[in-house]
Design a protein around this motif. Structure first.
Motif, PDB file in Angstrom:
ATOM      1  N   VAL A  51      -6.041  -7.521  12.264  1.00  0.00           N
ATOM      2  CA  VAL A  51      -4.811  -6.791  12.581  1.00  0.00           C
ATOM      3  C   VAL A  51      -4.688  -5.538  11.714  1.00  0.00           C
ATOM      4  N   GLY A  52      -4.143  -4.486  12.301  1.00  0.00           N
ATOM      5  CA  GLY A  52      -3.752  -3.297  11.567  1.00  0.00           C
ATOM      6  C   GLY A  52      -2.264  -3.051  11.755  1.00  0.00           C
ATOM      7  N   ILE A  53      -1.630  -2.435  10.762  1.00  0.00           N
ATOM      8  CA  ILE A  53      -0.222  -2.050  10.858  1.00  0.00           C
ATOM      9  C   ILE A  53      -0.132  -0.554  10.596  1.00  0.00           C
ATOM     10  N   LEU A  54       0.453   0.164  11.536  1.00  0.00           N
ATOM     11  CA  LEU A  54       0.709   1.597  11.372  1.00  0.00           C
ATOM     12  C   LEU A  54       2.204   1.782  11.196  1.00  0.00           C
ATOM     13  N   ASP A  55       2.614   2.201  10.015  1.00  0.00           N
ATOM     14  CA  ASP A  55       4.027   2.369   9.673  1.00  0.00           C
ATOM     15  C   ASP A  55       4.412   3.822   9.909  1.00  0.00           C
ATOM     16  N   VAL A  56       5.058   4.096  11.054  1.00  0.00           N
ATOM     17  CA  VAL A  56       5.484   5.466  11.350  1.00  0.00           C
ATOM     18  C   VAL A  56       6.983   5.642  11.171  1.00  0.00           C
ATOM     19  N   ASP A  57       7.619   4.707  10.478  1.00  0.00           N
ATOM     20  CA  ASP A  57       9.013   4.906  10.071  1.00  0.00           C
ATOM     21  C   ASP A  57       8.980   5.794   8.832  1.00  0.00           C
ATOM     22  N   LEU A  58       8.851   7.110   9.064  1.00  0.00           N
ATOM     23  CA  LEU A  58       8.503   8.041   7.988  1.00  0.00           C
ATOM     24  C   LEU A  58       9.583   8.164   6.933  1.00  0.00           C
ATOM     25  N   CYS A  59      10.848   7.999   7.319  1.00  0.00           N
ATOM     26  CA  CYS A  59      11.931   8.140   6.343  1.00  0.00           C
ATOM     27  C   CYS A  59      12.258   6.818   5.642  1.00  0.00           C
ATOM     28  N   GLY A  60      11.715   5.724   6.124  1.00  0.00           N
ATOM     29  CA  GLY A  60      11.981   4.426   5.505  1.00  0.00           C
ATOM     30  C   GLY A  60      10.744   3.558   5.498  1.00  0.00           C
ATOM     31  N   PRO A  61       9.671   3.987   4.813  1.00  0.00           N
ATOM     32  CA  PRO A  61       8.413   3.227   4.830  1.00  0.00           C
ATOM     33  C   PRO A  61       8.488   1.991   3.928  1.00  0.00           C
ATOM     34  N   SER A  62       8.922   0.871   4.488  1.00  0.00           N
ATOM     35  CA  SER A  62       9.156  -0.328   3.672  1.00  0.00           C
ATOM     36  C   SER A  62       8.018  -1.334   3.718  1.00  0.00           C
ATOM     37  N   ILE A  63       7.096  -1.187   4.654  1.00  0.00           N
ATOM     38  CA  ILE A  63       6.059  -2.208   4.810  1.00  0.00           C
ATOM     39  C   ILE A  63       5.115  -2.293   3.604  1.00  0.00           C
ATOM     40  N   PRO A  64       4.742  -1.195   2.930  1.00  0.00           N
ATOM     41  CA  PRO A  64       3.907  -1.362   1.734  1.00  0.00           C
ATOM     42  C   PRO A  64       4.521  -2.307   0.704  1.00  0.00           C
ATOM     43  N   ARG A  65       5.832  -2.245   0.533  1.00  0.00           N
ATOM     44  CA  ARG A  65       6.472  -3.167  -0.406  1.00  0.00           C
ATOM     45  C   ARG A  65       6.434  -4.597   0.126  1.00  0.00           C
ATOM     46  N   MET A  66       6.692  -4.756   1.414  1.00  0.00           N
ATOM     47  CA  MET A  66       6.701  -6.092   1.997  1.00  0.00           C
ATOM     48  C   MET A  66       5.351  -6.790   1.872  1.00  0.00           C
ATOM     49  N   LEU A  67       4.278  -6.004   1.829  1.00  0.00           N
ATOM     50  CA  LEU A  67       2.930  -6.562   1.731  1.00  0.00           C
ATOM     51  C   LEU A  67       2.334  -6.390   0.334  1.00  0.00           C
ATOM     52  N   ARG A  68       3.175  -6.060  -0.629  1.00  0.00           N
ATOM     53  CA  ARG A  68       2.764  -5.883  -2.023  1.00  0.00           C
ATOM     54  C   ARG A  68       1.578  -4.910  -2.118  1.00  0.00           C
ATOM     55  N   ALA A  69       1.728  -3.783  -1.432  1.00  0.00           N
ATOM     56  CA  ALA A  69       0.667  -2.783  -1.424  1.00  0.00           C
ATOM     57  C   ALA A  69       1.145  -1.444  -1.975  1.00  0.00           C
ATOM     58  N   ALA A 107      12.397  10.975  -1.196  1.00  0.00           N
ATOM     59  CA  ALA A 107      12.908  11.136   0.166  1.00  0.00           C
ATOM     60  C   ALA A 107      11.966  12.013   0.987  1.00  0.00           C
ATOM     61  N   VAL A 108      11.778  11.641   2.242  1.00  0.00           N
ATOM     62  CA  VAL A 108      10.984  12.443   3.167  1.00  0.00           C
ATOM     63  C   VAL A 108      11.953  13.349   3.918  1.00  0.00           C
ATOM     64  N   VAL A 109      12.008  14.613   3.507  1.00  0.00           N
ATOM     65  CA  VAL A 109      12.939  15.579   4.109  1.00  0.00           C
ATOM     66  C   VAL A 109      12.114  16.561   4.942  1.00  0.00           C
ATOM     67  N   TRP A 110      11.791  16.136   6.131  1.00  0.00           N
ATOM     68  CA  TRP A 110      10.944  16.923   7.019  1.00  0.00           C
ATOM     69  C   TRP A 110      11.650  17.177   8.337  1.00  0.00           C
ATOM     70  N   LYS A 115       6.961  15.883  11.123  1.00  0.00           N
ATOM     71  CA  LYS A 115       6.872  14.444  11.374  1.00  0.00           C
ATOM     72  C   LYS A 115       5.903  14.163  12.520  1.00  0.00           C
ATOM     73  N   ASN A 116       6.061  14.920  13.587  1.00  0.00           N
ATOM     74  CA  ASN A 116       5.217  14.691  14.756  1.00  0.00           C
ATOM     75  C   ASN A 116       3.745  14.933  14.444  1.00  0.00           C
ATOM     76  N   ALA A 117       3.483  15.959  13.629  1.00  0.00           N
ATOM     77  CA  ALA A 117       2.096  16.266  13.269  1.00  0.00           C
ATOM     78  C   ALA A 117       1.475  15.126  12.458  1.00  0.00           C
ATOM     79  N   LEU A 118       2.251  14.535  11.536  1.00  0.00           N
ATOM     80  CA  LEU A 118       1.716  13.439  10.736  1.00  0.00           C
ATOM     81  C   LEU A 118       1.485  12.202  11.597  1.00  0.00           C
ATOM     82  N   ILE A 119       2.395  11.930  12.528  1.00  0.00           N
ATOM     83  CA  ILE A 119       2.209  10.779  13.416  1.00  0.00           C
ATOM     84  C   ILE A 119       0.920  10.936  14.219  1.00  0.00           C
ATOM     85  N   LYS A 120       0.690  12.112  14.775  1.00  0.00           N
ATOM     86  CA  LYS A 120      -0.532  12.342  15.541  1.00  0.00           C
ATOM     87  C   LYS A 120      -1.762  12.220  14.656  1.00  0.00           C
TER      88      LYS A 120
END
Length: 276
Positions: A51-69, A107-110, A115-120
């Motif tokens: 499995v892979g996880i792509l976290d594109v919640d750019l203003c609230g990237p919480s998954i690294p903490r949830m996975l202790r990463a 804070a991600v102030v973009w 944002k769209n460019a980073l997602i792509k």
């Protein structure tokens, strides 16, 4: 995106080895999309999937903490960015903007175009390798980020969405609009998950309905889409996410664990990945 999603071809690039892509969506924040994304990925991993996880919640990237990463570095190779592997067996790969920030509380102030460019870039430049499932945790709403994501994934099949709601009518109403978004963009709905459906007592494990119940199931029935299941509020699940533990290993007797395992199995057993 009114025309839908095309089949994968040789242009798929770094996604060529990804067999299924699942977007986790909701019309509003605070319903637990990141929790469902994380625990769904772990449940699929325990079912023998890579499995892979792509976290594109750019203003609230919480998954690294949830996975202790948190604090891990993203490296580059000739083909692009190498995702962070969160387990020694390298069966769960993660990419998040949280790895690119100098400080975790920055804070991600973009504006939208950045944002769209980073997602792509996340979609095209991350070297995922061979994956059974790529879980994409999205921000709330139906805005530019979602359209950029679907555009970047237009060559991927099978591609589907899991919609997350809480039982309350306000949340269900927002998810109803998300269903409209999926219809307009040709995105197949795998099913609806009702999160925070009851509260599990940490002492007796009895589940009490603090809020209403059944809103997600009623919406699924009304919309004619599968209902994947209810996940109760469980203090043990909250603890595992706060401490970066594998909930499925730490608390296998929890009702929330049983619910998440059932949802993962329904996704594995479902017909959503078949060609329409």
């Amino acid at each position: 995106m009114e025309g839908g999603v095309e089949a994968a071809g040789p242009e798929a690039g770094n996604l060529a080895g990804v067999r299924h892509v699942i977007l986790v969506l909701s019309g509003k924040g605070g319903v637990g999309k990141s929790t469902i994304s994380t625990e769904l990925a772990l449940a699929l991993r325990h079912a023998g999937q890579k499995v892979g996880i792509l976290d594109v919640d750019l203003c609230g990237p919480s998954i690294p903490r949830m996975l202790r990463a948190q604090g891990r570095d993203v490296h580059q190779c000739d083909d692009g960015w190498v995702p962070v592997f969160v387990d020694q067996q390298r069966t769960v790969a993660l990419m998040s903007v949280g790895f690119l920030l100098e400080r975790p509380d920055e804070a991600v102030v973009w504006r939208g175009p950045k944002k769209n460019a980073l997602i792509k870039q996340f979609v095209s430049d991350v070297v995922w390798g061979e994956l059974d499932y790529l879980i994409v945790d999205t921000p709330p709403g139906t805005s530019d980020e979602h359209l950029a994501l679907l555009e970047a994934l237009r060559l991927r099949r099978p591609l589907g969405a899991v919609l997350v709601t809480t039982p309350q009518a306000v949340s269900v109403g927002d998810v109803r609009r998300e269903l409209t978004f999926c219809k307009k963009t040709g995105l197949r709905v795998i099913g609806i998950v009702e999160n925070m459906s009851g509260f599990v007592c940490p002492h007796c494990t009895e589940c009490t309905n603090l809020f209403s119940r059944g809103g997600g199931e009623g919406l699924a029935l009304q919309a004619g889409v599968p209902f994947l299941g209810c996940v109760p509020l469980d203090p043990q699940l909250t603890q595992s996410l706060e401490e970066g533990q594998d909930f499925s290993q730490e608390f296998p007797k929890s009702p929330a664990f049983a619910a998440l395992t059932s949802i993962a199995q329904r996704i594995l057993d479902g017909t959503w990945a078949q060609a329409p």
